[in-house]
Structures are given as structure tokens and as C-alpha cells.
Design a protein around this motif. Structure first.
Motif, PDB file in Angstrom:
ATOM      1  N   PHE A  95     -39.650  32.340 -14.582  1.00  0.00           N
ATOM      2  CA  PHE A  95     -38.929  31.966 -13.367  1.00  0.00           C
ATOM      3  C   PHE A  95     -37.643  32.779 -13.259  1.00  0.00           C
ATOM      4  O   PHE A  95     -36.808  32.757 -14.147  1.00  0.00           O
ATOM      5  CB  PHE A  95     -38.614  30.472 -13.361  1.00  0.00           C
ATOM      6  CG  PHE A  95     -38.025  30.006 -12.066  1.00  0.00           C
ATOM      7  CD1 PHE A  95     -38.804  29.964 -10.929  1.00  0.00           C
ATOM      8  CD2 PHE A  95     -36.711  29.609 -11.991  1.00  0.00           C
ATOM      9  CE1 PHE A  95     -38.271  29.531  -9.723  1.00  0.00           C
ATOM     10  CE2 PHE A  95     -36.174  29.175 -10.802  1.00  0.00           C
ATOM     11  CZ  PHE A  95     -36.957  29.134  -9.667  1.00  0.00           C
ATOM     12  N   ASP A  96     -37.502  33.499 -12.153  1.00  0.00           N
ATOM     13  CA  ASP A  96     -36.320  34.307 -11.874  1.00  0.00           C
ATOM     14  C   ASP A  96     -35.567  33.654 -10.734  1.00  0.00           C
ATOM     15  O   ASP A  96     -35.942  33.772  -9.580  1.00  0.00           O
ATOM     16  CB  ASP A  96     -36.747  35.730 -11.502  1.00  0.00           C
ATOM     17  CG  ASP A  96     -35.571  36.622 -11.150  1.00  0.00           C
ATOM     18  OD1 ASP A  96     -34.413  36.206 -11.371  1.00  0.00           O
ATOM     19  OD2 ASP A  96     -35.820  37.729 -10.648  1.00  0.00           O
ATOM     20  N   ARG A  97     -34.504  32.939 -11.071  1.00  0.00           N
ATOM     21  CA  ARG A  97     -33.733  32.251 -10.049  1.00  0.00           C
ATOM     22  C   ARG A  97     -32.759  33.186  -9.336  1.00  0.00           C
ATOM     23  O   ARG A  97     -32.068  32.793  -8.403  1.00  0.00           O
ATOM     24  CB  ARG A  97     -32.969  31.077 -10.659  1.00  0.00           C
ATOM     25  CG  ARG A  97     -31.945  31.493 -11.684  1.00  0.00           C
ATOM     26  CD  ARG A  97     -31.249  30.294 -12.286  1.00  0.00           C
ATOM     27  NE  ARG A  97     -30.351  30.677 -13.352  1.00  0.00           N
ATOM     28  CZ  ARG A  97     -29.091  31.045 -13.185  1.00  0.00           C
ATOM     29  NH1 ARG A  97     -28.571  31.070 -11.983  1.00  0.00           N
ATOM     30  NH2 ARG A  97     -28.358  31.390 -14.224  1.00  0.00           N
ATOM     31  N   GLY A  98     -32.735  34.437  -9.749  1.00  0.00           N
ATOM     32  CA  GLY A  98     -31.803  35.385  -9.155  1.00  0.00           C
ATOM     33  C   GLY A  98     -30.387  35.011  -9.543  1.00  0.00           C
ATOM     34  O   GLY A  98     -30.113  34.653 -10.666  1.00  0.00           O
ATOM     35  N   GLY A  99     -29.494  35.042  -8.612  1.00  0.00           N
ATOM     36  CA  GLY A  99     -28.112  34.658  -8.879  1.00  0.00           C
ATOM     37  C   GLY A  99     -27.815  33.247  -8.434  1.00  0.00           C
ATOM     38  O   GLY A  99     -26.663  32.827  -8.422  1.00  0.00           O
ATOM     39  N   TYR A 100     -28.849  32.500  -8.074  1.00  0.00           N
ATOM     40  CA  TYR A 100     -28.654  31.156  -7.539  1.00  0.00           C
ATOM     41  C   TYR A 100     -28.595  30.127  -8.660  1.00  0.00           C
ATOM     42  O   TYR A 100     -29.254  30.267  -9.676  1.00  0.00           O
ATOM     43  CB  TYR A 100     -29.793  30.786  -6.576  1.00  0.00           C
ATOM     44  CG  TYR A 100     -30.013  31.805  -5.513  1.00  0.00           C
ATOM     45  CD1 TYR A 100     -29.081  32.004  -4.505  1.00  0.00           C
ATOM     46  CD2 TYR A 100     -31.147  32.608  -5.523  1.00  0.00           C
ATOM     47  CE1 TYR A 100     -29.277  32.957  -3.529  1.00  0.00           C
ATOM     48  CE2 TYR A 100     -31.353  33.554  -4.551  1.00  0.00           C
ATOM     49  CZ  TYR A 100     -30.415  33.732  -3.559  1.00  0.00           C
ATOM     50  OH  TYR A 100     -30.609  34.682  -2.605  1.00  0.00           O
TER      51      TYR A 100
END
Length: 120
Positions: A95-100
Motif C-alpha cells: 500500500f502506497d499512501r503517497g504523502g497522505y
């Protein structure tokens, strides 16, 4: 002159760096959220291909939602991306939540994807 990164970009890069250490050949589930929509992609970084994607701008998804910017829409996208991932033969992702922050819409999408059968 040096280019300055915003705190969001630095946080996103830090998350992606840590994800790459634990990927072990698994594709990543990347999330992007705007003020009006939410998007999800399953990306195979080894090949540089998108295996599956889903977003609230798709016509069939948009018709069933009140708005594309709430946790109900994020949950719908999470279920849809899980279905499309299974159709593409993907069951385990990172899971890549990015910068969130893992909260609200991002968490709703992740929980719905887990309920849909993705493992991360």
C-alpha cells in the motif's frame, strides 16, 4: 539555484523509499486524492506498467455516488480496485499512501480493498 520540495513531496518520497525496501516483487497500490475525486492504481514497478486502476471519474462509478470526495466514494473505489486486481491476477500488494496521512478517505479505500480480497 536549487529546486525546493514541499513538505508533501518530501513525505511522499520518504514513503516511496521505505516501500521499495519491502516490496519483494509485489506491485504497489498507489492512492491519489484531490479535493473532488479519488484515484487508485496497481502498479508493477519492475515493468513500469499499470495493472489495474479505478477512480471516481469513471461514469459507471460516478452515477452511484453522491460525491467523489467522501469516504463512501473511497470505499467504493477500494472494492472496485480489489475486483480489478483479482481479475488481473494480483492478490498481494504494497500500500502506497503517497504523502497522505492514513486517515479518512485513504483509510476507507485501504479497508475496502482489504475486504475485497487484497492482502497488504
Amino acid at each position: 539555484m536549487a529546486k525546493t520540495n514541499s513538505s508533501f513531496e518530501r513525505r511522499r518520497d520518504r514513503v516511496r523509499r521505505s516501500i521499495k525496501k519491502v516490496m519483494n516483487g509485489r506491485p504497489r497500490l498507489s492512492v491519489f486524492r484531490s479535493s473532488k475525486q479519488i484515484y487508485a492504481q496497481i502498479i508493477d514497478d519492475a515493468k513500469g506498467h499499470t495493472l489495474a486502476s479505478a477512480s471516481t471519474i469513471e461514469k459507471d462509478v460516478r452515477e452511484g455516488l453522491k460525491t467523489g470526495a467522501d469516504s463512501a466514494a473511497a470505499a467504493a473505489i477500494g472494492k472496485l480496485i480489489a475486483e480489478r486486481a483479482k481479475a488481473a491476477g494480483v492478490t498481494q500488494v504494497v500500500f502506497d499512501r503517497g504523502g497522505y496521512i492514513y486517515h479518512g478517505r485513504v483509510k476507507a479505500l485501504a479497508d475496502a480493498a482489504r475486504e475485497g480480497g487484497l492482502e497488504f
